[in-house]
Design a protein around this motif. Structure first.
Motif, short mmCIF file in Angstrom:
data_model
loop_
_atom_site.label_atom_id
_atom_site.label_comp_id
_atom_site.label_asym_id
_atom_site.label_seq_id
_atom_site.Cartn_x
_atom_site.Cartn_y
_atom_site.Cartn_z
N PHE A 103 0.84 -1.20 0.00
CA PHE A 103 0.00 0.00 0.00
C PHE A 103 0.88 1.26 0.00
O PHE A 103 1.75 1.42 0.85
N GLY A 104 0.66 2.12 -1.00
CA GLY A 104 1.41 3.37 -1.06
C GLY A 104 2.82 3.26 -1.60
O GLY A 104 3.51 4.27 -1.73
N GLN A 105 3.27 2.05 -1.91
CA GLN A 105 4.63 1.90 -2.46
C GLN A 105 4.63 2.28 -3.94
O GLN A 105 3.64 2.09 -4.64
N SER A 106 5.79 2.79 -4.39
CA SER A 106 5.88 3.27 -5.77
C SER A 106 6.31 2.16 -6.72
O SER A 106 7.19 1.35 -6.39
N GLU A 107 5.72 2.15 -7.90
CA GLU A 107 6.13 1.18 -8.92
C GLU A 107 7.56 1.43 -9.38
O GLU A 107 8.23 0.54 -9.90
N ASP A 108 8.04 2.66 -9.18
CA ASP A 108 9.43 2.98 -9.52
C ASP A 108 10.41 2.22 -8.63
O ASP A 108 11.59 2.09 -8.96
N ASP A 109 9.94 1.76 -7.47
CA ASP A 109 10.80 1.03 -6.53
C ASP A 109 10.69 -0.49 -6.69
O ASP A 109 11.18 -1.24 -5.85
N VAL A 110 10.01 -0.92 -7.75
CA VAL A 110 9.90 -2.36 -8.04
C VAL A 110 11.11 -2.79 -8.85
O VAL A 110 11.46 -2.16 -9.85
N VAL A 111 11.74 -3.87 -8.44
CA VAL A 111 12.89 -4.43 -9.17
C VAL A 111 12.44 -5.75 -9.78
O VAL A 111 12.01 -6.67 -9.06
N GLN A 112 12.52 -5.85 -11.12
CA GLN A 112 12.08 -7.08 -11.79
C GLN A 112 12.73 -7.17 -13.17
O GLN A 112 13.17 -6.17 -13.73
N VAL A 113 12.78 -8.40 -13.70
CA VAL A 113 13.25 -8.60 -15.08
C VAL A 113 12.02 -8.40 -15.97
O VAL A 113 11.10 -9.22 -15.97
N LYS A 114 12.02 -7.31 -16.74
CA LYS A 114 10.80 -6.92 -17.44
C LYS A 114 10.54 -7.68 -18.73
O LYS A 114 9.41 -7.84 -19.15
N ASP A 115 11.60 -8.14 -19.40
CA ASP A 115 11.38 -8.67 -20.75
C ASP A 115 11.24 -10.20 -20.79
O ASP A 115 11.52 -10.82 -21.80
N LEU A 116 10.80 -10.80 -19.71
CA LEU A 116 10.55 -12.25 -19.72
C LEU A 116 9.06 -12.48 -19.95
O LEU A 116 8.23 -12.12 -19.11
N THR A 117 8.71 -13.07 -21.08
CA THR A 117 7.29 -13.24 -21.40
C THR A 117 6.60 -14.25 -20.48
O THR A 117 5.38 -14.26 -20.38
N CYS A 118 7.38 -15.10 -19.80
CA CYS A 118 6.75 -16.11 -18.93
C CYS A 118 6.34 -15.53 -17.57
O CYS A 118 5.65 -16.19 -16.80
N ARG A 119 6.78 -14.30 -17.29
CA ARG A 119 6.40 -13.66 -16.02
C ARG A 119 5.08 -12.91 -16.16
O ARG A 119 4.85 -12.29 -17.18
N PRO A 120 4.25 -12.92 -15.08
CA PRO A 120 4.38 -13.77 -13.90
C PRO A 120 3.82 -15.16 -14.18
O PRO A 120 2.84 -15.29 -14.90
N CYS A 121 4.44 -16.16 -13.61
CA CYS A 121 3.92 -17.52 -13.81
C CYS A 121 3.23 -18.02 -12.53
O CYS A 121 2.72 -19.12 -12.49
N SER A 122 3.24 -17.17 -11.49
CA SER A 122 2.66 -17.59 -10.22
C SER A 122 2.15 -16.37 -9.45
O SER A 122 2.77 -15.31 -9.49
N VAL A 123 1.04 -16.54 -8.75
CA VAL A 123 0.52 -15.46 -7.90
C VAL A 123 1.31 -15.40 -6.60
O VAL A 123 1.57 -14.34 -6.05
N PHE A 124 1.73 -16.60 -6.12
CA PHE A 124 2.35 -16.68 -4.78
C PHE A 124 3.85 -17.01 -4.80
O PHE A 124 4.49 -17.06 -3.77
N GLY A 125 4.39 -17.30 -6.00
CA GLY A 125 5.81 -17.64 -6.07
C GLY A 125 6.12 -19.06 -5.65
O GLY A 125 7.26 -19.38 -5.30
N ASP A 126 5.10 -19.92 -5.71
CA ASP A 126 5.26 -21.28 -5.17
C ASP A 126 5.34 -22.36 -6.26
O ASP A 126 5.18 -23.54 -5.98
N LYS A 127 5.61 -21.96 -7.52
CA LYS A 127 5.67 -22.96 -8.60
C LYS A 127 7.12 -23.28 -8.95
O LYS A 127 8.03 -22.50 -8.68
N GLU A 128 7.30 -24.42 -9.58
CA GLU A 128 8.62 -24.74 -10.14
C GLU A 128 8.82 -23.85 -11.37
O GLU A 128 7.85 -23.46 -12.02
#
Length: 322
Positions: free
Chosen positions: A275-300
């Motif tokens: 809540f209230g956090q900026s999207e500018d402070d999100v760190v992620q690999v943007k150009d992977l078409t398979c992302r996101p593959c999980s809502v909770f991060g619990d998949k292989e």
């Protein structure tokens, strides 16, 4: 005073996300009181919110339909609610909903957007879009009751001196966690300019972070040393928090501290950015078409190489902070 009985039993981060919603909803509707029913150890999330009564329960004491029936009766007897807000919508709370409806109470429940989230995490879906934020989904439950709720989506920093960086390198699932060697490298860079405080819990995490504290100057491990209330106080005194997509990001939001968050299999599109956090402070690999593959991060990992985390640049994270 209208009294709403609300329940959400897990997970820690999801329960933490209800708190800023309660705060703003109750400020805008001062004639309402919320009784929040959740696990006992989550009480510290709600202690400073006016018009919230926290009721901690031990779910092991209320097993099966008979146990839930007893819980429902005890809560009605103690609090005499006017309406019920189911902020969880799992089997346990569906049973409670039925019991309360039979007793003549109006029950309102969260729409978790399950199908949208399944579509979002389908690796063959190349058209990824932002879904409704979870905090808005919580607010919708109260809107459905007829209340006006406008969420600010703004951090509220707690006044006082701010110093140091908090770092919580762990998450419940591998798909949310920066590889530890990268986290270690990041801390070495940051600790040259700022004191770094480690957050974590459980035996393994505590041991790892104590080892880091010994090896990296200008670092302090707080893992396993603080109560939830003390942890929130410490986070409120930091200049910045670094967290995975995990509960610590939501704790930072609760006390108005900026958080740089790391995302792997998961993605802010699913609605779980703090809540209230900026999207500018999100760190992620943007150009992977398979992302996101999980809502909770619990998949292989579908690709098998965990590129969403392995390709993250430590230097890039450091640049957001230094």
């Amino acid at each position: 005073m209208t009294r709403i009985l609300a329940y959400r039993f897990s997970a820690f981060g999801d329960v933490a996300m209800t708190a800023p919603v309660f705060r703003e909803f109750l400020e805008q509707n001062p004639e309402v009181e919320i009784v929040m029913v959740s696990r006992k150890n989550f009480e510290g999330l709600f202690t400073d919110i006016p018009n919230v009564i926290f009721k901690g329960v031990n779910l092991d004491d209320y097993k099966g339909i008979f146990g839930l029936n007893r819980m429902a009766n005890e809560l009605i007897k103690e609090f005499r609610p006017d309406a019920v807000a189911n902020l969880h919508d799992v089997i346990r709370t569906k049973v409670l909903d039925r019991i309360y409806r039979r007793k003549g109470l109006k029950v309102f429940k969260i729409n978790k957007g399950k199908e949208e989230k399944e579509h979002l995490t389908d690796i063959w879906n190349l058209n990824k879009v932002q879904l409704k934020k979870t905090v808005e989904r919580y607010a919708d439950v109260f809107r459905e009751m007829g209340y006006q709720v406008e969420l600010s989506h703004q951090l509220r920093p707690i006044p006082g001196e701010k110093s140091g960086i908090g770092f919580a390198p762990f998450a419940q699932h591998r798909g949310k966690m920066l590889p530890l060697e990268k986290s270690y490298e990041l801390v070495r860079i940051l600790a040259q300019k700022h004191p770094v405080y480690f957050f974590g819990g459980g035996k393994t995490e505590t041991e790892t972070l104590e080892k880091w504290e010994q090896e990296i100057p200008n670092t302090v491990s707080l893992a396993g040393k603080l109560s939830l209330t003390e942890e929130l106080k410490k986070i409120s005194e930091l200049e910045l928090m670094i967290s995975m997509d995990s509960a610590n990001m939501h704790l930072a939001s609760l006390v108005g501290t900026r958080c740089v968050s790391v995302w792997g299999q998961t993605h802010p599109y699913a609605g779980f950015l703090g809540f209230g956090q900026s999207e500018d402070d999100v760190v992620q690999v943007k150009d992977l078409t398979c992302r996101p593959c999980s809502v909770f991060g619990d998949k292989e990992c579908y690709r098998g190489d965990w590129a969403c985390l392995e390709e993250l640049s430590v230097q890039k994270i450091a640049e957001k902070i230094l």
